[in-house]
Design a protein around this motif. Structure first.
Motif, PDB file in Angstrom:
ATOM      1  N   CYS A   1       0.853  -1.196   0.000  1.00 23.84           N
ATOM      2  CA  CYS A   1       0.000   0.000   0.000  1.00 23.84           C
ATOM      3  C   CYS A   1       0.884   1.239   0.000  1.00 23.84           C
ATOM      4  CB  CYS A   1      -0.902   0.043   1.239  1.00 23.84           C
ATOM      5  SG  CYS A   1      -2.049  -1.341   1.404  1.00 23.84           S
ATOM      6  N   TYR A   2       0.302   2.356  -0.428  1.00 24.66           N
ATOM      7  CA  TYR A   2       1.018   3.624  -0.335  1.00 24.66           C
ATOM      8  C   TYR A   2       0.033   4.775  -0.347  1.00 24.66           C
ATOM      9  CZ  TYR A   2       0.296   4.607  -5.343  1.00 24.66           C
ATOM     10  OH  TYR A   2      -0.264   4.862  -6.571  1.00 24.66           O
ATOM     11  N   SER A   3       0.444   5.905   0.208  1.00 24.04           N
ATOM     12  CA  SER A   3      -0.284   7.164   0.067  1.00 24.04           C
ATOM     13  C   SER A   3       0.733   8.297   0.111  1.00 24.04           C
ATOM     14  CB  SER A   3      -1.332   7.346   1.168  1.00 24.04           C
ATOM     15  OG  SER A   3      -0.743   7.407   2.451  1.00 24.04           O
ATOM     16  N   LEU A   4       0.559   9.257  -0.790  1.00 21.43           N
ATOM     17  CA  LEU A   4       1.487  10.373  -0.928  1.00 21.43           C
ATOM     18  C   LEU A   4       0.740  11.658  -0.625  1.00 21.43           C
ATOM     19  CD1 LEU A   4       3.016   9.282  -4.373  1.00 21.43           C
ATOM     20  CD2 LEU A   4       3.651   8.493  -2.090  1.00 21.43           C
ATOM     21  N   LEU A   5       1.206  12.391   0.369  1.00 22.83           N
ATOM     22  CA  LEU A   5       0.563  13.635   0.760  1.00 22.83           C
ATOM     23  C   LEU A   5       1.499  14.810   0.512  1.00 22.83           C
ATOM     24  CD1 LEU A   5      -0.682  11.216   2.667  1.00 22.83           C
ATOM     25  CD2 LEU A   5      -2.033  13.118   3.532  1.00 22.83           C
ATOM     26  N   SER A   6       1.111  15.990   0.999  1.00 23.98           N
ATOM     27  CA  SER A   6       1.835  17.201   0.633  1.00 23.98           C
ATOM     28  C   SER A   6       3.189  17.339   1.310  1.00 23.98           C
ATOM     29  CB  SER A   6       0.973  18.435   0.957  1.00 23.98           C
ATOM     30  OG  SER A   6      -0.210  18.430   0.178  1.00 23.98           O
ATOM     31  N   ASN A   7       3.348  16.765   2.509  1.00 22.44           N
ATOM     32  CA  ASN A   7       4.638  16.896   3.176  1.00 22.44           C
ATOM     33  C   ASN A   7       5.168  15.580   3.738  1.00 22.44           C
ATOM     34  OD1 ASN A   7       2.901  16.567   5.323  1.00 22.44           O
ATOM     35  ND2 ASN A   7       3.744  18.234   6.540  1.00 22.44           N
ATOM     36  N   HIS A   8       4.542  14.460   3.377  1.00 20.66           N
ATOM     37  CA  HIS A   8       5.040  13.155   3.818  1.00 20.66           C
ATOM     38  C   HIS A   8       4.426  12.054   2.953  1.00 20.66           C
ATOM     39  CE1 HIS A   8       1.201  13.472   6.010  1.00 20.66           C
ATOM     40  NE2 HIS A   8       1.209  12.147   6.055  1.00 20.66           N
ATOM     41  N   PHE A   9       4.963  10.855   3.087  1.00 21.02           N
ATOM     42  CA  PHE A   9       4.372   9.713   2.380  1.00 21.02           C
ATOM     43  C   PHE A   9       4.463   8.472   3.253  1.00 21.02           C
ATOM     44  CE2 PHE A   9       8.840   9.571   0.971  1.00 21.02           C
ATOM     45  CZ  PHE A   9       9.152   8.235   1.136  1.00 21.02           C
ATOM     46  N   HIS A  10       3.523   7.550   3.017  1.00 24.34           N
ATOM     47  CA  HIS A  10       3.455   6.275   3.724  1.00 24.34           C
ATOM     48  C   HIS A  10       3.610   5.145   2.717  1.00 24.34           C
ATOM     49  CE1 HIS A  10       1.715   7.934   7.526  1.00 24.34           C
ATOM     50  NE2 HIS A  10       1.177   8.821   6.710  1.00 24.34           N
ATOM     51  N   LEU A  11       4.349   4.095   3.087  1.00 23.99           N
ATOM     52  CA  LEU A  11       4.437   2.875   2.296  1.00 23.99           C
ATOM     53  C   LEU A  11       4.294   1.680   3.229  1.00 23.99           C
ATOM     54  CD1 LEU A  11       7.663   3.620   0.166  1.00 23.99           C
ATOM     55  CD2 LEU A  11       5.304   4.191  -0.437  1.00 23.99           C
ATOM     56  N   ILE A  12       3.685   0.611   2.735  1.00 19.54           N
ATOM     57  CA  ILE A  12       3.744  -0.678   3.418  1.00 19.54           C
ATOM     58  C   ILE A  12       4.502  -1.617   2.492  1.00 19.54           C
ATOM     59  CG2 ILE A  12       2.467  -2.598   4.430  1.00 19.54           C
ATOM     60  CD1 ILE A  12       0.203  -0.765   5.046  1.00 19.54           C
ATOM     61  N   LEU A  13       5.654  -2.088   2.956  1.00 23.28           N
ATOM     62  CA  LEU A  13       6.552  -2.909   2.151  1.00 23.28           C
ATOM     63  C   LEU A  13       6.733  -4.275   2.801  1.00 23.28           C
ATOM     64  CD1 LEU A  13       9.336  -0.226   1.523  1.00 23.28           C
ATOM     65  CD2 LEU A  13       7.441  -0.804  -0.001  1.00 23.28           C
ATOM     66  N   ARG A  14       6.952  -5.278   1.973  1.00 24.45           N
ATOM     67  CA  ARG A  14       7.234  -6.622   2.463  1.00 24.45           C
ATOM     68  C   ARG A  14       8.531  -7.110   1.824  1.00 24.45           C
ATOM     69  NH1 ARG A  14       2.555 -10.730   1.522  1.00 24.45           N
ATOM     70  NH2 ARG A  14       3.092 -10.290  -0.635  1.00 24.45           N
ATOM     71  N   SER A  15       9.550  -7.313   2.634  1.00 26.20           N
ATOM     72  CA  SER A  15      10.824  -7.795   2.112  1.00 26.20           C
ATOM     73  C   SER A  15      10.685  -9.246   1.664  1.00 26.20           C
ATOM     74  CB  SER A  15      11.919  -7.674   3.177  1.00 26.20           C
ATOM     75  OG  SER A  15      11.590  -8.457   4.311  1.00 26.20           O
ATOM     76  N   ARG A  16      11.343  -9.588   0.560  1.00 31.51           N
ATOM     77  CA  ARG A  16      11.221 -10.930   0.002  1.00 31.51           C
ATOM     78  C   ARG A  16      12.591 -11.532  -0.307  1.00 31.51           C
ATOM     79  NH1 ARG A  16       6.326 -12.573  -1.620  1.00 31.51           N
ATOM     80  NH2 ARG A  16       7.382 -14.549  -1.266  1.00 31.51           N
ATOM     81  N   PRO A  17      13.404 -11.801   0.726  1.00 25.58           N
ATOM     82  CA  PRO A  17      14.677 -12.479   0.470  1.00 25.58           C
ATOM     83  C   PRO A  17      14.493 -13.859  -0.126  1.00 25.58           C
ATOM     84  CG  PRO A  17      14.187 -12.407   2.826  1.00 25.58           C
ATOM     85  CD  PRO A  17      13.207 -11.512   2.149  1.00 25.58           C
ATOM     86  N   ASP A  18      13.320 -14.489   0.117  1.00 24.75           N
ATOM     87  CA  ASP A  18      13.064 -15.805  -0.471  1.00 24.75           C
ATOM     88  C   ASP A  18      12.933 -15.720  -1.989  1.00 24.75           C
ATOM     89  OD1 ASP A  18      10.747 -14.299  -0.148  1.00 24.75           O
ATOM     90  OD2 ASP A  18       9.448 -16.059   0.081  1.00 24.75           O
ATOM     91  N   VAL A  19      12.386 -14.612  -2.484  1.00 29.09           N
ATOM     92  CA  VAL A  19      12.280 -14.414  -3.929  1.00 29.09           C
ATOM     93  C   VAL A  19      13.666 -14.120  -4.518  1.00 29.09           C
ATOM     94  CG1 VAL A  19      11.337 -12.955  -5.758  1.00 29.09           C
ATOM     95  CG2 VAL A  19       9.885 -13.649  -3.845  1.00 29.09           C
ATOM     96  N   VAL A  20      14.426 -13.259  -3.837  1.00 31.02           N
ATOM     97  CA  VAL A  20      15.763 -12.915  -4.318  1.00 31.02           C
ATOM     98  C   VAL A  20      16.652 -14.157  -4.389  1.00 31.02           C
ATOM     99  CG1 VAL A  20      17.816 -11.522  -3.863  1.00 31.02           C
ATOM    100  CG2 VAL A  20      15.553 -10.574  -3.417  1.00 31.02           C
ATOM    101  N   ALA A  21      16.435 -15.103  -3.478  1.00 32.09           N
ATOM    102  CA  ALA A  21      17.239 -16.331  -3.467  1.00 32.09           C
ATOM    103  C   ALA A  21      17.028 -17.173  -4.714  1.00 32.09           C
ATOM    104  CB  ALA A  21      16.917 -17.153  -2.214  1.00 32.09           C
TER     105      ALA A  21
END
Length: 375
Positions: free
Chosen positions: A65-85
């Motif tokens: 998810c993400y939202s971008l506002l006028s002076n900040h932004f939010h992200l929800i990220l999921r790291s995937r070292p299993d995919v990189v492997a």
């Protein structure tokens, strides 16, 4: 009490979901309407969306998810070292060279790395393993994102110095309840800030992207749909080429799918079949329609300390899209049976004409009945 180091909260070797947040310096509105200069900087939000799409396609990290506002932004990220492997040494090197290229095209986009450039990373065990770790590291995602936006904005303003505050904030989400609550929090930020009243009007959010993608998909031709026998093959191919291309590049294709079925979905990395994201694994045990409906209900509830909410007089989301719950379920489950050459509401389909012969499109009776339920 001293803040715990991020390395203790996020282990680079395990899959983890994190809510990350970054604010511009001195709380200035450097990505929206700036009351001091009187300028509007909404175009910088589009920069960030472009970088998010590039990063989602290159990093071993899912963008939930993400939202971008006028002076900040939010992200929800999921790291995937299993995919990189699962990536080869050459693939790891190629992806990093696309993120940090030695050469760029005239439009600023990275050039495809040469074989010697790939070998310079793939052939060095120490460097290769370090790059492999970086590709699933949330800190490197944020480092490169904030750096790119800051440099670009400073060039535009002919300024120097910091654009974002020194340290971005990160919170690890450990269970589904926290992920769901945080996702709603992120997607409803513009409504809570009284910037808009409806989810579909929440510009620069993942919720808006998902709604637009669903709306466009209903209006486009299914890629496996047979053309009418009355249309010559050459004309049919011409008429269908553009809708099919649009379907292959949904507005939300760089975002992680919402729904995950822990009983039926495959276990493991679940690498994506498309080049626009690293995996096809969802993050909530509910459908996207249920999630958007929950957002719609939540947006109507008053939140302490927040100015905005969706007025009770605004119809529910599915109704605003021209559907009730039963119609929506039938539309999704019987999509291939309900639509032939073009799919969409009667008004939109009737207003369209074929590209070659400018003929009307046919819409099945049952499809018209489903859209007429809420008229």
């Amino acid at each position: 009490m001293a803040r715990m180091s991020r390395a203790e909260v996020f282990d680079p070797g395990e899959v983890a979901v994190g809510h990350v947040f970054s604010r511009t310096v001195r709380r200035c509105f450097l990505m929206g309407d700036d009351p001091v200069s009187g300028k509007n900087f909404d175009h910088r939000k589009r920069w960030i969306e472009e970088y998010l799409q590039q990063f989602a396609a290159t990093f071993g990290i899912d963008l939930l998810c993400y939202s971008l506002l006028s002076n900040h932004f939010h992200l929800i990220l999921r790291s995937r070292p299993d995919v990189v492997a699962t990536w080869s040494d050459e693939e790891v090197a190629r992806r990093w060279m696309l993120l940090c290229p030695n050469h760029r095209k005239a439009d600023g986009s990275p050039m495809e790395p040469t074989q010697p450039e790939i070998n310079s990373i793939a052939g060095c065990p120490v460097k290769r393993e370090e790059i492999r770790r970086r590709l699933s590291d949330l800190s490197w995602w944020m480092r490169l994102l904030c750096q790119r936006v800051a440099m670009r904005a400073n060039r535009e303003d002919e300024e120097h110095g910091r654009f974002f505050q020194d340290r971005y904030k990160a919170t690890r989400l450990t269970d589904e309840a926290s992920v769901l609550a945080c996702a709603a929090y992120v997607d409803l930020n513009p409504i809570r800030a009284a910037m808009c009243e409806r989810i579909e009007d929440s510009d620069f959010t993942s919720a808006q992207r998902r709604i637009q993608a669903e709306h466009e998909e209903v209006h486009e031709t299914p890629p496996d749909e047979a053309t009418s026998h009355e249309t010559p093959p050459e004309e049919a191919m011409s008429e269908r080429s553009e809708p099919i291309a649009k379907l292959r590049h949904r507005r939300d294709s760089f975002l992680s799918p919402v729904s995950i079925d822990e009983l039926l979905d495959p276990i493991g990395p679940c690498c994506s079949d498309t080049p626009e994201r690293c995996s096809d694994k969802g993050f909530l045990a509910m459908s996207q329609a249920d999630y958007l409906e929950l957002l719609d209900w939540t947006a109507r509830q008053a939140a302490p300390g927040k100015r905005g909410k969706t007025p009770a007089s605004v119809p529910p989301l599915l109704q605003r899209l021209g559907l009730d719950q039963a119609s929506w379920c039938e539309l999704v489950s019987d999509f291939g049976k309900l639509f032939c050459t073009v799919a969409g509401s009667p008004d939109s389909v009737d207003s369209m004409r074929s590209h070659g012969t400018h003929r009307r499109y046919h819409l099945r009776r049952r499809a018209r009945e489903l859209f007429a339920v809420t008229d």
